[in-house]
Design a protein around this motif. Sequence first.
Motif: not given
Length: 504
Positions: A151-155, A194-197, A260-264, A340-341
Motif C-alpha cells: 500500500i503506497q503512502p500519501m502523507l 526516503d520513504q514517501v514520494d 533537491g528532494r524527489q516527490g510530488r 498536482y491538485l
Amino acid sequence: MNTSLAAVAAAMTISASALAPGTVRAADGDPASTTATSRSQAAEDFRWGAASAAYQVEGAPSADGKGRSVWDHYLDDRSLAGPGVSGAVAINFYDRAQYLQDIALMKRLGINSYRFSISWPRILPDGQGPVNPAAIAHYRQFIADLKAADIQPMLTLYHWDMPLALAEAGGWENRDSIAWFKRYAEVVFANFSDQVDLYVLVNEPLVEFGMKHLAEQRMAGEPGVFAIVPDGPQLTRALTTFNHVMLASAAAKASFDAQGRQGRLGVALPLFPVLNAEGATPDDQASAALADGVMNRWFLDAIYNGRYPEDVVAAARDKGADTTSWAADARTIGEAGFDYLGINFYSALYIRRPAQAPSGYAVEMFTPEGVYTALNGPVRPDQFKALFDRIRTDYGNPTIFVTENGAGFPNEDTLIDGAVVDTRRCRYILDHVSAMQAAIRDGSDVQGYHVWSSHDNLEWLFGYGSRFGMIHVDFDTQVRTPKRSAEVYGRLIRGEAVTAADCE
Ligand code: GCO
C-alpha cells in the motif's frame, strides 16, 4: 433517491479497467498520440485508495511525548462535541497491533494507496521547538508496515490538528504561521522523504475555517452554525486565513525544491460546485457567483493564474479588509508550482442571498425541497464530472488526485447479524467513480482516487454519530466489520465489473 440519479446508477456497469482509455495523454493533449502501452501503464499505476486523518483515528493523545493540539483542547477541555466525546481513543489507530490488522484488512480489499496525516504536535510537541524522535520512529514504522503490504503512502502534513501553543498565538490568522509551517514541513521532509514520494501539504483550509468558527460559537455558549462558505462577517478573517495557509504551502514547496528532494507535493481543496435553485433572483445568482469565488476560484486562480479573483477581493475590501499584500501573495502561490491538485469532493451546494442581508457580500447555503442529500450535502455525481471538466478547460488540465470522496447517510450503518449493508454509500461511490472515469475519458489527468474514509471515525465537532467509513467500527470494542461498500469497492479495484445492484 433522486430518480434521474437512480436511473443512471442502475444502468451503469463499472470496472477499474474502464479507466484505461484516456488515463494518459500526450503532452500536446492529443489522445490520438497516446500509446497503448502508456495507457495501460497509467491504469496499472492508478492509485485506488482510502483516506483518514490523525486526530480522527489515532487516539493516544499523550503517547510518546505528544504535545497538545487545538482539537485536544476543543473536545477534552471544552467538551465542544458533547459531554464525554473525546479523541482519546478514537479508533485506536496509533496502536501498532491494531493498525497492522487494519492494514491487513485494506490489503485484502485491494486498496493500494492510503492517505493519512501525521500529527504536527507529535512531531514538534510545542509547535516549533525540539523534534520528538519517538513520533518520527512511530510514523516511519507505520509507513514501512503500509509498504510491506503493497500500500503506497500519501502523507498529509496538516489535517487541522494545530499545536495548541500555535493556535493560541493566533493560528493561521497570524502571518508567522507561514514560517511555523515551513519549519515543520522541513522536519517532515528530512525524516520521511526516503520513504514517501507523494505529499498533501494541507487539507481543506475552507472547511477547517468553518469548523473553527463553529468551535468559537460553541465556546461562546451558542449552538452555532456550521457554514462551509464563510458568511458576510467572517469573510475577511477567512480570506486572511486562506492566504496564509496557501503561502505556507508555497513556502514548504519552495524549500522542498531548493533541497533537491524527489516527490510530488500538492494541497487538498474541498471544491464545491455552486448551484442556484429554480426561481433564483439576480441577487441570488450574484451571491452564488461570489460563493464560487470564495470557495473555488480563490484557491484555483491563485495556484494556476497567480492572482486572486477580483470580485472576491473587491467584496473583502468592501468589508474593510487590508488587501495590500494580496496581489503579491497570489503571485507567490502561483509560482509555487504544485505538482498536482488534490480534490476533496462531497457535494454541490445551493446558494442564495439571505433575506434582509446588508449590502455587499452575503451568502446562504440551503437545500431546496426534494433534493437527495447525504450528510455533507446534495449528492451530485454529475457535478463531480463538471468539476473535472472545469479544471481541465479553465485551469490547464493539471494532474489530479481525488484525495477524498465519500458520504455518510443517517441510519444506514447499523450492524445486523454481523453485516452492514450501506447501500446508499456503496452507490454513491460507484456513481462518483463512474463520473471520474468519464472525465478521464474526456482527457482529465486523474491519477488516484481515495474514499473518505476507510473506517468510521471521529467526525470532529459532530462526534462519533456521523459515520463515513467503508469499514464499520464498534467504538466500544474496536471490532471492525467491512460494510457492503468495502466489499464492492474491493471488487471494483480488483477489476471486476460491478453495478448498483451489487450494493443492495
Ligand atoms: C474534511 C475532512 C474529513 C471529514 C470528511 C467527512 O476534509 O472535512 O477531510 O476530515 O471527516 O470530509 O465530513
